[in-house]
Design a protein around this motif. Structure first.
Motif, PDB file in Angstrom:
ATOM      1  N   LEU A   3       5.059  39.592  23.168  1.00 53.93           N
ATOM      2  CA  LEU A   3       4.125  38.973  24.098  1.00 53.93           C
ATOM      3  C   LEU A   3       2.873  38.448  23.407  1.00 53.93           C
ATOM      4  CD1 LEU A   3       4.326  41.682  26.896  1.00 53.93           C
ATOM      5  CD2 LEU A   3       5.595  39.533  26.745  1.00 53.93           C
ATOM      6  N   TYR A   4       2.572  39.029  22.230  1.00 53.45           N
ATOM      7  CA  TYR A   4       1.326  38.689  21.562  1.00 53.45           C
ATOM      8  C   TYR A   4       1.528  38.846  20.061  1.00 53.45           C
ATOM      9  CZ  TYR A   4      -3.753  38.131  21.738  1.00 53.45           C
ATOM     10  OH  TYR A   4      -5.026  37.643  21.634  1.00 53.45           O
ATOM     11  N   ARG A   5       1.014  37.893  19.294  1.00 52.48           N
ATOM     12  CA  ARG A   5       1.167  37.912  17.834  1.00 52.48           C
ATOM     13  C   ARG A   5      -0.204  37.934  17.169  1.00 52.48           C
ATOM     14  NH1 ARG A   5       5.456  34.871  19.723  1.00 52.48           N
ATOM     15  NH2 ARG A   5       7.465  35.486  18.838  1.00 52.48           N
ATOM     16  N   VAL A   6      -0.422  38.965  16.345  1.00 56.89           N
ATOM     17  CA  VAL A   6      -1.679  39.138  15.623  1.00 56.89           C
ATOM     18  C   VAL A   6      -1.409  38.958  14.137  1.00 56.89           C
ATOM     19  CG1 VAL A   6      -3.578  40.723  15.084  1.00 56.89           C
ATOM     20  CG2 VAL A   6      -2.534  40.759  17.369  1.00 56.89           C
ATOM     21  N   LEU A   7      -2.250  38.162  13.492  1.00 60.04           N
ATOM     22  CA  LEU A   7      -2.141  37.915  12.053  1.00 60.04           C
ATOM     23  C   LEU A   7      -3.421  38.379  11.375  1.00 60.04           C
ATOM     24  CD1 LEU A   7      -0.652  36.555   9.622  1.00 60.04           C
ATOM     25  CD2 LEU A   7      -1.844  34.434  10.264  1.00 60.04           C
ATOM     26  N   PHE A   8      -3.293  39.300  10.398  1.00 60.93           N
ATOM     27  CA  PHE A   8      -4.423  39.742   9.590  1.00 60.93           C
ATOM     28  C   PHE A   8      -4.424  38.942   8.298  1.00 60.93           C
ATOM     29  CE2 PHE A   8      -3.457  43.641  12.054  1.00 60.93           C
ATOM     30  CZ  PHE A   8      -4.685  43.798  12.673  1.00 60.93           C
ATOM     31  N   VAL A   9      -5.611  38.487   7.877  1.00 64.71           N
ATOM     32  CA  VAL A   9      -5.723  37.631   6.693  1.00 64.71           C
ATOM     33  C   VAL A   9      -6.800  38.160   5.752  1.00 64.71           C
ATOM     34  CG1 VAL A   9      -6.259  35.290   5.877  1.00 64.71           C
ATOM     35  CG2 VAL A   9      -4.997  35.597   8.017  1.00 64.71           C
ATOM     36  N   CYS A  10      -6.456  38.210   4.461  1.00 67.95           N
ATOM     37  CA  CYS A  10      -7.448  38.494   3.418  1.00 67.95           C
ATOM     38  C   CYS A  10      -7.173  37.533   2.253  1.00 67.95           C
ATOM     39  CB  CYS A  10      -7.433  39.973   3.007  1.00 67.95           C
ATOM     40  SG  CYS A  10      -5.996  40.500   2.069  1.00 67.95           S
ATOM     41  N   THR A  11      -7.500  37.928   1.045  1.00 68.20           N
ATOM     42  CA  THR A  11      -7.345  37.034  -0.096  1.00 68.20           C
ATOM     43  C   THR A  11      -5.910  37.038  -0.633  1.00 68.20           C
ATOM     44  OG1 THR A  11      -9.654  37.416  -0.694  1.00 68.20           O
ATOM     45  CG2 THR A  11      -8.253  36.410  -2.372  1.00 68.20           C
ATOM     46  N   GLY A  12      -5.484  38.171  -1.167  1.00 64.75           N
ATOM     47  CA  GLY A  12      -4.188  38.233  -1.833  1.00 64.75           C
ATOM     48  C   GLY A  12      -3.081  38.887  -1.043  1.00 64.75           C
ATOM     49  N   ASN A  13      -3.410  39.423   0.141  1.00 70.36           N
ATOM     50  CA  ASN A  13      -2.433  40.107   0.998  1.00 70.36           C
ATOM     51  C   ASN A  13      -1.803  41.301   0.287  1.00 70.36           C
ATOM     52  OD1 ASN A  13       0.728  39.435   2.600  1.00 70.36           O
ATOM     53  ND2 ASN A  13      -1.017  40.457   3.510  1.00 70.36           N
ATOM     54  N   THR A  14      -2.639  41.996  -0.507  1.00 67.64           N
ATOM     55  CA  THR A  14      -2.161  43.199  -1.193  1.00 67.64           C
ATOM     56  C   THR A  14      -3.001  44.429  -0.863  1.00 67.64           C
ATOM     57  OG1 THR A  14      -3.488  42.750  -3.168  1.00 67.64           O
ATOM     58  CG2 THR A  14      -1.219  41.885  -3.142  1.00 67.64           C
ATOM     59  N   CYS A  15      -4.171  44.235  -0.282  1.00 70.71           N
ATOM     60  CA  CYS A  15      -5.054  45.369   0.009  1.00 70.71           C
ATOM     61  C   CYS A  15      -5.401  45.418   1.497  1.00 70.71           C
ATOM     62  CB  CYS A  15      -6.344  45.292  -0.815  1.00 70.71           C
ATOM     63  SG  CYS A  15      -6.106  45.324  -2.591  1.00 70.71           S
ATOM     64  N   ARG A  16      -6.483  44.725   1.884  1.00 69.07           N
ATOM     65  CA  ARG A  16      -7.014  44.859   3.241  1.00 69.07           C
ATOM     66  C   ARG A  16      -6.059  44.408   4.332  1.00 69.07           C
ATOM     67  NH1 ARG A  16     -12.405  41.753   1.801  1.00 69.07           N
ATOM     68  NH2 ARG A  16     -10.859  40.760   0.471  1.00 69.07           N
ATOM     69  N   SER A  17      -5.553  43.184   4.246  1.00 69.96           N
ATOM     70  CA  SER A  17      -4.676  42.720   5.325  1.00 69.96           C
ATOM     71  C   SER A  17      -3.353  43.483   5.331  1.00 69.96           C
ATOM     72  CB  SER A  17      -4.434  41.207   5.248  1.00 69.96           C
ATOM     73  OG  SER A  17      -3.772  40.849   4.047  1.00 69.96           O
ATOM     74  N   ALA A  18      -2.875  43.869   4.152  1.00 66.35           N
ATOM     75  CA  ALA A  18      -1.645  44.665   4.084  1.00 66.35           C
ATOM     76  C   ALA A  18      -1.858  46.026   4.737  1.00 66.35           C
ATOM     77  CB  ALA A  18      -1.208  44.833   2.628  1.00 66.35           C
ATOM     78  N   MET A  19      -3.002  46.658   4.456  1.00 69.18           N
ATOM     79  CA  MET A  19      -3.295  47.951   5.075  1.00 69.18           C
ATOM     80  C   MET A  19      -3.514  47.798   6.572  1.00 69.18           C
ATOM     81  SD  MET A  19      -5.521  50.333   2.462  1.00 69.18           S
ATOM     82  CE  MET A  19      -6.928  49.252   2.280  1.00 69.18           C
ATOM     83  N   ALA A  20      -4.234  46.750   6.980  1.00 72.68           N
ATOM     84  CA  ALA A  20      -4.477  46.530   8.412  1.00 72.68           C
ATOM     85  C   ALA A  20      -3.154  46.358   9.150  1.00 72.68           C
ATOM     86  CB  ALA A  20      -5.381  45.316   8.619  1.00 72.68           C
ATOM     87  N   GLU A  21      -2.251  45.578   8.580  1.00 74.35           N
ATOM     88  CA  GLU A  21      -0.941  45.376   9.199  1.00 74.35           C
ATOM     89  C   GLU A  21      -0.210  46.707   9.363  1.00 74.35           C
ATOM     90  OE1 GLU A  21       3.296  43.029   8.435  1.00 74.35           O
ATOM     91  OE2 GLU A  21       1.795  43.051   6.846  1.00 74.35           O
ATOM     92  N   ALA A  22      -0.127  47.487   8.301  1.00 73.89           N
ATOM     93  CA  ALA A  22       0.608  48.755   8.344  1.00 73.89           C
ATOM     94  C   ALA A  22      -0.067  49.763   9.272  1.00 73.89           C
ATOM     95  CB  ALA A  22       0.731  49.331   6.932  1.00 73.89           C
ATOM     96  N   LEU A  23      -1.381  49.871   9.184  1.00 72.04           N
ATOM     97  CA  LEU A  23      -2.113  50.822  10.027  1.00 72.04           C
ATOM     98  C   LEU A  23      -1.992  50.472  11.508  1.00 72.04           C
ATOM     99  CD1 LEU A  23      -5.336  51.171   7.847  1.00 72.04           C
ATOM    100  CD2 LEU A  23      -3.724  53.031   8.361  1.00 72.04           C
ATOM    101  N   PHE A  24      -2.135  49.198  11.831  1.00 73.25           N
ATOM    102  CA  PHE A  24      -2.092  48.797  13.240  1.00 73.25           C
ATOM    103  C   PHE A  24      -0.671  48.921  13.795  1.00 73.25           C
ATOM    104  CE2 PHE A  24      -3.038  45.725  16.817  1.00 73.25           C
ATOM    105  CZ  PHE A  24      -3.945  46.561  17.435  1.00 73.25           C
ATOM    106  N   ARG A  25       0.309  48.534  13.007  1.00 78.36           N
ATOM    107  CA  ARG A  25       1.701  48.670  13.443  1.00 78.36           C
ATOM    108  C   ARG A  25       2.023  50.147  13.707  1.00 78.36           C
ATOM    109  NH1 ARG A  25       4.440  45.964   9.647  1.00 78.36           N
ATOM    110  NH2 ARG A  25       4.465  44.086  10.922  1.00 78.36           N
ATOM    111  N   HIS A  26       1.581  51.013  12.802  1.00 75.18           N
ATOM    112  CA  HIS A  26       1.803  52.452  12.962  1.00 75.18           C
ATOM    113  C   HIS A  26       1.132  52.968  14.233  1.00 75.18           C
ATOM    114  CE1 HIS A  26       2.543  56.565  11.680  1.00 75.18           C
ATOM    115  NE2 HIS A  26       1.272  56.832  11.910  1.00 75.18           N
ATOM    116  N   ARG A  27      -0.084  52.536  14.467  1.00 66.49           N
ATOM    117  CA  ARG A  27      -0.814  52.961  15.667  1.00 66.49           C
ATOM    118  C   ARG A  27      -0.092  52.522  16.937  1.00 66.49           C
ATOM    119  NH1 ARG A  27      -6.418  53.891  17.045  1.00 66.49           N
ATOM    120  NH2 ARG A  27      -6.300  54.632  19.187  1.00 66.49           N
TER     121      ARG A  27
END
Length: 157
Positions: A3-27
């Motif tokens: 129903l809804y698509r969220v995209l997290f963006v950072c520089t290299g997609n190896t630290c912040r956005s990768a962690m945000a994706e995993a943390l939010f998906r887990h939550r």
């Protein structure tokens, strides 16, 4: 059904956005929330890279696998197929809007969207030690809790 698509963006997609994706998906999984698709990308990502060692360790402390993450460069398809684009910094937001002006109305820094603070960034842990990555993961968890609350409020309206 998504129903809804969220995209997290950072520089290299190896630290912040990768962690945000995993943390939010887990939550979302923990709370049994379905219908929200979570993805991440980087404005200067090299395709196919892994999450940084520090990010993997910070996620592992939370029993969240980070070693399966594959970095993705930001592209038009990801942007067009996202309902909400949340960047880690103001410079990431500027890059997204510069590259994809059509997405301006759905692109925000993460803290701008949840806290109404367009000047606040998520600190980049890249190159730091485990304590720096842990601090970033804790900051993300706090902000992502507020994001979930905001998305719930939006769904109720």
């Amino acid at each position: 059904m998504i129903l809804y698509r969220v995209l997290f963006v950072c520089t290299g997609n190896t630290c912040r956005s990768a962690m945000a994706e995993a943390l939010f998906r887990h939550r979302l999984e923990q709370e049994g929330i379905k219908g929200i698709e979570i993805r991440s990308a980087g404005v200067a990502a090299i395709p196919g890279g892994s999450a940084s060692e520090g990010a993997i360790k910070a996620l592992a402390k939370r029993n969240i696998p980070g070693d399966t993450h594959v970095s993705k460069p930001l592209d038009e398809n990801l942007v067009r197929s996202s309902d909400l684009i949340l960047t880690m910094t103001g410079s990431h937001k500027k890059a997204v809007v510069h590259l994809f002006p059509f997405a301006m109305d759905r692109t925000f820094t993460l803290k701008e969207f949840v806290d109404d603070d367009p000047t606040a960034d998520i600190y980049d842990p890249y190159g730091g030690d485990d304590t720096i990555y842990e601090a970033c993961a804790r900051e993300l968890e706090e902000v992502l809790s507020r994001l979930l609350q905001k998305l719930r409020e939006h769904a109720d309206n």
